[in-house]
Motif scaffolding. Sequence first.
Motif, PDB file in Angstrom:
ATOM      1  N   ASN A 252     -19.317 -19.166 -35.214  1.00  0.00           N
ATOM      2  CA  ASN A 252     -18.747 -18.805 -33.915  1.00  0.00           C
ATOM      3  C   ASN A 252     -17.220 -18.640 -33.997  1.00  0.00           C
ATOM      4  OD1 ASN A 252     -18.615 -20.354 -30.606  1.00  0.00           O
ATOM      5  ND2 ASN A 252     -18.540 -18.216 -31.170  1.00  0.00           N
ATOM      6  N   PRO A 253     -16.737 -17.727 -34.851  1.00  0.00           N
ATOM      7  CA  PRO A 253     -15.282 -17.553 -35.008  1.00  0.00           C
ATOM      8  C   PRO A 253     -14.657 -16.846 -33.809  1.00  0.00           C
ATOM      9  CG  PRO A 253     -16.439 -15.857 -36.228  1.00  0.00           C
ATOM     10  CD  PRO A 253     -17.503 -16.779 -35.681  1.00  0.00           C
ATOM     11  N   GLY A 254     -13.331 -16.975 -33.689  1.00  0.00           N
ATOM     12  CA  GLY A 254     -12.609 -16.273 -32.639  1.00  0.00           C
ATOM     13  C   GLY A 254     -12.166 -14.885 -33.066  1.00  0.00           C
ATOM     14  N   LEU A 255     -12.292 -14.582 -34.368  1.00  0.00           N
ATOM     15  CA  LEU A 255     -11.853 -13.298 -34.912  1.00  0.00           C
ATOM     16  C   LEU A 255     -12.492 -13.122 -36.282  1.00  0.00           C
ATOM     17  CD1 LEU A 255      -9.782 -10.829 -34.895  1.00  0.00           C
ATOM     18  CD2 LEU A 255      -8.174 -12.391 -35.997  1.00  0.00           C
ATOM     19  N   MET A 256     -12.847 -11.874 -36.617  1.00  0.00           N
ATOM     20  CA  MET A 256     -13.283 -11.553 -37.972  1.00  0.00           C
ATOM     21  C   MET A 256     -12.429 -10.387 -38.468  1.00  0.00           C
ATOM     22  SD  MET A 256     -17.004 -10.390 -39.490  1.00  0.00           S
ATOM     23  CE  MET A 256     -17.719 -12.033 -39.386  1.00  0.00           C
ATOM     24  N   ILE A 257     -11.788 -10.592 -39.620  1.00  0.00           N
ATOM     25  CA  ILE A 257     -10.927  -9.566 -40.209  1.00  0.00           C
ATOM     26  C   ILE A 257     -11.592  -9.060 -41.488  1.00  0.00           C
ATOM     27  CG2 ILE A 257      -8.652  -9.040 -41.161  1.00  0.00           C
ATOM     28  CD1 ILE A 257      -7.558 -11.397 -39.543  1.00  0.00           C
ATOM     29  N   ILE A 258     -11.729  -7.748 -41.609  1.00  0.00           N
ATOM     30  CA  ILE A 258     -12.291  -7.130 -42.807  1.00  0.00           C
ATOM     31  C   ILE A 258     -11.133  -6.608 -43.658  1.00  0.00           C
ATOM     32  CG2 ILE A 258     -13.951  -5.460 -43.703  1.00  0.00           C
ATOM     33  CD1 ILE A 258     -15.202  -7.471 -41.797  1.00  0.00           C
ATOM     34  N   ALA A 259     -11.082  -7.020 -44.922  1.00  0.00           N
ATOM     35  CA  ALA A 259      -9.967  -6.662 -45.793  1.00  0.00           C
ATOM     36  C   ALA A 259     -10.488  -6.338 -47.190  1.00  0.00           C
ATOM     37  CB  ALA A 259      -8.951  -7.809 -45.842  1.00  0.00           C
ATOM     38  N   GLY A 260      -9.576  -6.035 -48.110  1.00  0.00           N
ATOM     39  CA  GLY A 260      -9.945  -5.715 -49.487  1.00  0.00           C
ATOM     40  C   GLY A 260     -10.019  -4.219 -49.721  1.00  0.00           C
ATOM     41  N   GLY A 261     -10.143  -3.836 -50.987  1.00  0.00           N
ATOM     42  CA  GLY A 261     -10.121  -2.425 -51.355  1.00  0.00           C
ATOM     43  C   GLY A 261     -11.185  -1.590 -50.672  1.00  0.00           C
ATOM     44  N   VAL A 262     -12.410  -2.110 -50.586  1.00  0.00           N
ATOM     45  CA  VAL A 262     -13.494  -1.349 -49.979  1.00  0.00           C
ATOM     46  C   VAL A 262     -13.291  -1.211 -48.467  1.00  0.00           C
ATOM     47  CG1 VAL A 262     -16.004  -1.273 -49.603  1.00  0.00           C
ATOM     48  CG2 VAL A 262     -15.094  -1.975 -51.817  1.00  0.00           C
ATOM     49  N   ALA A 263     -12.522  -2.129 -47.881  1.00  0.00           N
ATOM     50  CA  ALA A 263     -12.231  -2.025 -46.450  1.00  0.00           C
ATOM     51  C   ALA A 263     -11.445  -0.755 -46.134  1.00  0.00           C
ATOM     52  CB  ALA A 263     -11.455  -3.250 -45.973  1.00  0.00           C
ATOM     53  N   ARG A 264     -10.839  -0.155 -47.153  1.00  0.00           N
ATOM     54  CA  ARG A 264     -10.121   1.101 -46.927  1.00  0.00           C
ATOM     55  C   ARG A 264     -11.070   2.246 -46.603  1.00  0.00           C
ATOM     56  NH1 ARG A 264      -7.091  -0.582 -51.844  1.00  0.00           N
ATOM     57  NH2 ARG A 264      -5.331  -1.820 -51.106  1.00  0.00           N
ATOM     58  N   LEU A 265     -12.371   1.989 -46.695  1.00  0.00           N
ATOM     59  CA  LEU A 265     -13.338   2.984 -46.231  1.00  0.00           C
ATOM     60  C   LEU A 265     -13.209   3.187 -44.725  1.00  0.00           C
ATOM     61  CD1 LEU A 265     -16.412   1.774 -48.293  1.00  0.00           C
ATOM     62  CD2 LEU A 265     -15.028   3.797 -48.752  1.00  0.00           C
ATOM     63  N   GLY A 266     -12.561   2.230 -44.066  1.00  0.00           N
ATOM     64  CA  GLY A 266     -12.109   2.442 -42.705  1.00  0.00           C
ATOM     65  C   GLY A 266     -13.139   2.270 -41.622  1.00  0.00           C
ATOM     66  N   HIS A 267     -13.009   3.098 -40.606  1.00  0.00           N
ATOM     67  CA  HIS A 267     -13.729   2.854 -39.364  1.00  0.00           C
ATOM     68  C   HIS A 267     -15.215   3.202 -39.436  1.00  0.00           C
ATOM     69  CE1 HIS A 267     -10.331   1.496 -36.990  1.00  0.00           C
ATOM     70  NE2 HIS A 267      -9.607   2.357 -37.676  1.00  0.00           N
ATOM     71  N   VAL A 268     -15.622   4.014 -40.403  1.00  0.00           N
ATOM     72  CA  VAL A 268     -17.061   4.243 -40.593  1.00  0.00           C
ATOM     73  C   VAL A 268     -17.720   2.929 -41.014  1.00  0.00           C
ATOM     74  CG1 VAL A 268     -18.803   5.452 -41.953  1.00  0.00           C
ATOM     75  CG2 VAL A 268     -16.751   6.673 -41.185  1.00  0.00           C
ATOM     76  N   LEU A 269     -17.083   2.246 -41.960  1.00  0.00           N
ATOM     77  CA  LEU A 269     -17.580   0.944 -42.404  1.00  0.00           C
ATOM     78  C   LEU A 269     -17.514  -0.068 -41.268  1.00  0.00           C
ATOM     79  CD1 LEU A 269     -18.406  -1.169 -44.544  1.00  0.00           C
ATOM     80  CD2 LEU A 269     -15.973  -1.390 -45.113  1.00  0.00           C
ATOM     81  N   LEU A 270     -16.376  -0.125 -40.590  1.00  0.00           N
ATOM     82  CA  LEU A 270     -16.190  -1.096 -39.522  1.00  0.00           C
ATOM     83  C   LEU A 270     -17.226  -0.906 -38.413  1.00  0.00           C
ATOM     84  CD1 LEU A 270     -14.352  -3.403 -38.536  1.00  0.00           C
ATOM     85  CD2 LEU A 270     -13.015  -1.680 -37.299  1.00  0.00           C
TER      86      LEU A 270
END
Length: 388
Positions: free
Chosen positions: A323-341
């Motif tokens: 039950n986190p207050g925020l989830m941050i996606i990071a790392g090289g593969v995160a540069r795939l951007g908003h399609v991934l998100l």
Amino acid sequence: MRPENAHQATLLRLLRDGGRSRAELGDVVELSRSKLNLELDRLIEVGLVEQAGLAASRGGRRSGMVRLSPDIRFAGIDIGATSVDVAVTNGELEILGHVSEQCDVRQGPAPVLERALDLLGKLREQRLFTQLNGAGIGVPGPVSFAEGVPVAPPIMPGWDRYPVRDMVSQELGCPIKVDNDVNLMALGELHAGLARQVDDFLLIKIGTGVGCGIVVDGKIYRGVSGSAGDIGHMRVDDQGPTCTCGNTGCLEAYFSGAALAREAVRAAPRSPYLTERLSLVGGLTAEDVAAAATLGDPVALQLIRDGGRQAGQVLAGLVSFFNPGLMIIAGGVARLGHVLLAEIRSVIYRRSLPLATGNLPIVLSELGDTAGVIGGARLISDHVFSVQ
């Protein structure tokens, strides 16, 4: 130089966020005015703090401003699977210089740490520091935090039990702390990123490997032996591909930089862009998939969605559990951007408990390559600005 008591340690950590007036500090700490001034004067005497003029009047005599000494220097060393980033900061953790280069962690500890120290030497040559107050180091594998050594890291042959902390401390002549690289990124987000006002959050790194930094009440949660957050080896499917850890069906085997590159090669015959790239360079990377997706390549877009769906299934369980207050996606593969998100968000919001996701932002990191080095500086400053 270290604080002499808990009051001084608290004052140093408060000043790490920027200079303040003595009156403002008095509003925050539970000390009498005379005791507060006594502790601040002592910190000024030993060279950790300096006077910084007068604050604006609050209706009476103007209070004196204080700030951390401009001579304080920390280093952050972020060792990834395929690169090394090194930065030097001041006491407020502002980056003064940052250098990086490609480097394969599989070369082993001695050559990789030598490269990191060489990069730090370049920053010294730029006269950014003469002596460090401390350095924080991140490595891409499980770490025994108390001992400062990696423990059986799957993608780091030769690093098991290597005395990283002691070796680097001897070379630099200053305190050293070593942690998993994902924990450093989480600390970077806590200090300078999207999590500045969030006490409980998850930092998901999707790169060569997959990991999770867990922050509880503003502090990294490492677990009993330091392996908390190793979500890359949570099983998605018993019949899945073999992972670097030796098991089958791990998330990392399904969706990481290496897994995405593997799937891109398999799918290349259906994609003109990936076919051309494969014939040109003889292989494919996650960056190639991102480039193809940017051009609207349907095969690349589907690869990203498939990976995001697999990641989302694991992350949905974490959200319901933590039950986190925020989830941050990071790392090289995160540069795939908003399609991934978008795919990750869709799965989490669909599969997690509504109470857990009702006020849960899921966002991409905005710190990029600096999260780890800022986190390294934050890690060691937490140590230096504490009582031994």
